[in-house]
Design a protein around this motif. Structure first.
Motif, short mmCIF file in Angstrom:
data_model
loop_
_atom_site.label_atom_id
_atom_site.label_comp_id
_atom_site.label_asym_id
_atom_site.label_seq_id
_atom_site.Cartn_x
_atom_site.Cartn_y
_atom_site.Cartn_z
N PHE A 175 -8.54 -11.35 -3.19
CA PHE A 175 -7.35 -10.60 -3.62
C PHE A 175 -6.59 -10.09 -2.40
O PHE A 175 -7.19 -9.74 -1.39
N THR A 176 -5.26 -10.00 -2.55
CA THR A 176 -4.42 -9.45 -1.49
C THR A 176 -3.42 -8.49 -2.10
O THR A 176 -2.70 -8.84 -3.04
N ILE A 177 -3.38 -7.28 -1.57
CA ILE A 177 -2.44 -6.26 -2.03
C ILE A 177 -1.28 -6.16 -1.06
O ILE A 177 -1.45 -6.32 0.15
N SER A 178 -0.10 -5.92 -1.60
CA SER A 178 1.09 -5.74 -0.76
C SER A 178 2.05 -4.82 -1.49
O SER A 178 1.90 -4.57 -2.68
N ARG A 179 3.03 -4.33 -0.76
CA ARG A 179 4.03 -3.46 -1.39
C ARG A 179 5.39 -3.71 -0.76
O ARG A 179 5.49 -4.12 0.39
N ASP A 180 6.42 -3.42 -1.55
CA ASP A 180 7.80 -3.52 -1.10
C ASP A 180 8.46 -2.19 -1.44
O ASP A 180 8.83 -1.96 -2.60
N ASN A 181 8.57 -1.33 -0.46
CA ASN A 181 9.12 0.01 -0.73
C ASN A 181 10.60 -0.02 -1.09
O ASN A 181 11.10 0.90 -1.73
N ALA A 182 11.30 -1.05 -0.67
CA ALA A 182 12.72 -1.17 -1.04
C ALA A 182 12.88 -1.49 -2.52
O ALA A 182 13.90 -1.13 -3.13
N LYS A 183 11.88 -2.15 -3.09
CA LYS A 183 11.95 -2.52 -4.51
C LYS A 183 11.01 -1.68 -5.37
O LYS A 183 10.90 -1.92 -6.57
N ASN A 184 10.33 -0.71 -4.76
CA ASN A 184 9.40 0.15 -5.51
C ASN A 184 8.36 -0.65 -6.27
O ASN A 184 8.09 -0.39 -7.45
N THR A 185 7.77 -1.64 -5.62
CA THR A 185 6.77 -2.45 -6.29
C THR A 185 5.52 -2.62 -5.41
O THR A 185 5.61 -2.62 -4.18
N VAL A 186 4.40 -2.77 -6.07
CA VAL A 186 3.16 -3.12 -5.40
C VAL A 186 2.59 -4.33 -6.14
O VAL A 186 2.66 -4.40 -7.38
N THR A 187 2.09 -5.27 -5.39
CA THR A 187 1.65 -6.55 -5.93
C THR A 187 0.19 -6.80 -5.60
O THR A 187 -0.27 -6.44 -4.52
N LEU A 188 -0.51 -7.42 -6.53
CA LEU A 188 -1.89 -7.82 -6.30
C LEU A 188 -1.99 -9.32 -6.55
O LEU A 188 -1.89 -9.76 -7.70
#
Length: 124
Positions: free
Chosen positions: A68-81
């Motif tokens: 699994f890999t977690i990431s986030r995009d603060n410009a889009k207010n999203t976190v992805t797994l």
């Protein structure tokens, strides 16, 4: 105010992949570390992964490390797994939440404002 919506769950065969997303409609997304937890039927909600406020620090449960890999995009207010090499034991409802309290990233009590969850089912 924090309002989270998880999406991307589904049914896959073992070895397959899914990409979960968590969208925050609030205004303070970048102020918090974010975590993913999961809960299988009859079991406690357990830590899966977390990411620091800027995305520079990531944390994983041993059971998902390397898959699994977690990431986030603060410009889009999203976190992805991103979930690869899925196993039947990954079957659960997956939840995201902001980490509001100091302490270990894998402690559920440090998180609040849980989303409604998204179901992941992995068949063998």
């Amino acid at each position: 105010q924090v309002q989270l919506v998880e999406s991307g769950g589904g049914s896959v065969q073992a070895g397959g992949s899914l990409r979960l997303s968590c969208a925050d409609s609030g205004r303070t997304f970048s102020a918090y570390a974010m975590g993913w937890f999961r809960q299988a039927p009859g079991k406690e909600r357990e830590f899966v992964s977390a990411i620091g406020q800027s995305g520079g620090s990531t944390y994983y449960a041993d059971s998902v490390k390397g898959r699994f890999t977690i990431s986030r995009d603060n410009a889009k207010n999203t976190v992805t797994l991103q979930m690869n090499s899925l196993k039947p034991e990954d079957t659960a409802v997956y939840y995201c939440a902001p980490k509001l309290y100091a302490g270990a990233y894998d402690q559920r009590q440090k998180y609040a404002y849980w989303g409604q969850g998204t179901q992941v089912t992995v068949s063998s």
